[in-house]
Design a protein around this motif. Structure first.
Motif, mmCIF file in Angstrom:
data_model
loop_
_atom_site.group_PDB
_atom_site.id
_atom_site.type_symbol
_atom_site.label_atom_id
_atom_site.label_comp_id
_atom_site.label_asym_id
_atom_site.label_seq_id
_atom_site.Cartn_x
_atom_site.Cartn_y
_atom_site.Cartn_z
ATOM 1 N N GLN B 2 0.830 -1.198 0.000
ATOM 2 C CA GLN B 2 0.000 0.000 0.000
ATOM 3 C C GLN B 2 0.862 1.244 0.000
ATOM 4 O OE1 GLN B 2 -1.860 -1.376 3.528
ATOM 5 N NE2 GLN B 2 -0.910 0.166 4.820
ATOM 6 N N SER B 26 -2.823 3.738 -3.157
ATOM 7 C CA SER B 26 -2.710 2.468 -3.855
ATOM 8 C C SER B 26 -2.768 1.346 -2.825
ATOM 9 C CB SER B 26 -1.389 2.394 -4.638
ATOM 10 O OG SER B 26 -1.221 1.111 -5.219
ATOM 11 N N THR B 72 -8.729 6.702 -7.583
ATOM 12 C CA THR B 72 -7.992 6.331 -6.359
ATOM 13 C C THR B 72 -7.546 7.577 -5.601
ATOM 14 O OG1 THR B 72 -5.850 6.096 -7.500
ATOM 15 C CG2 THR B 72 -7.240 4.133 -7.301
#
Lengths: 111, 114
Positions: B2, B26, B72
């Motif tokens: 991440q 992410s 995102t």
């Protein structure tokens, strides 16, 4: 309500000296506890976390260690400080895996 | 693994104007997203979080954040900035598969000009 304490607030130590920073939480039971270091460049680095008494997970191998002798007490230690250990140390708590709440921090300067 | 990106080191905004502090992330699964604020020599204060549900999350001190899965992103917003909003803002993400860990962005310094 829950509160989190850290002490000391500020510490200046010579290279090679030992370190002990303490964090305590009030008003909750069996919290997850965390130690972070914030360098001058702002970013936070997770150092250790604990999900219970005596249970410590280390995220980054380094000159530091952590202990959790009581449910709401978390201690960060070093036997011999390095210059690179300077920084702002933050303790945090969370119930289960929810939001983390941070203490006021300890500013450590190693000379 | 991440990760979180805060593309702006500093944001300057005039008092009374709307403000936006950007964050992109992410993670491998559905993200848990957080915003924190830090005043000088103080600990981080929790502002708001997104776990699931409505994409617009309201938090403390009049702040809100919009979750955008396709981009995102999880940008922090406030309709009218105050001088007292000047501080360092951190976005953080938790990967549900690594429940005990938050990954923080590098922080964005917000300066509100009177």
């Amino acid at each position: 309500s829950q509160t989190i304490h850290q002490w000391p607030a500020t510490l200046v130590q010579p290279v090679g000296s030992p370190l002990s920073l303490e964090c305590t939480v009030e008003g909750t039971s069996n919290p997850n506890l965390y130690w972070y270091r914030q360098a001058a460049g702002r970013g936070l680095q997770l150092l250790f976390y604990s999900v219970g008494i005596g249970q410590i997970s280390s995220e980054v191998p380094q000159n530091l260690s952590a202990s959790r002798p009581q449910d709401r007490q978390f201690i960060l230690s070093s036997k011999k400080l390095l210059l690179s250990d300077s920084g702002f140390y933050l303790c945090a708590w969370a119930v289960s895996t929810d939001t983390q709440y941070f203490g006021p921090g300890t500013r450590l300067t190693v000379l | 693994a991440q990760s979180v990106a805060q593309p702006e080191d500093q944001v300057n905004v005039a008092e009374g104007n709307p403000l936006t502090v950007k964050c992109t992330y992410s993670v491998s699964g559905n993200p848990y997203l957080f915003w924190y604020v830090q005043y000088p020599n103080r600990g981080l204060q929790f502002l708001l979080k997104y776990i699931t549900g409505d994409n617009l999350v309201k938090g403390s001190y009049g702040f809100e954040a919009e979750f955008n899965k396709s981009q995102t992103s999880f940008h922090l917003k406030k309709p009218s900035a105050l001088v007292s909003d000047s501080a360092l803002y951190f976005c953080a993400v938790r990967d549900p598969s690594r429940s005990y860990q938050l990954t923080f962005g590098k922080g964005t310094k917000l300066s509100v000009i009177p």
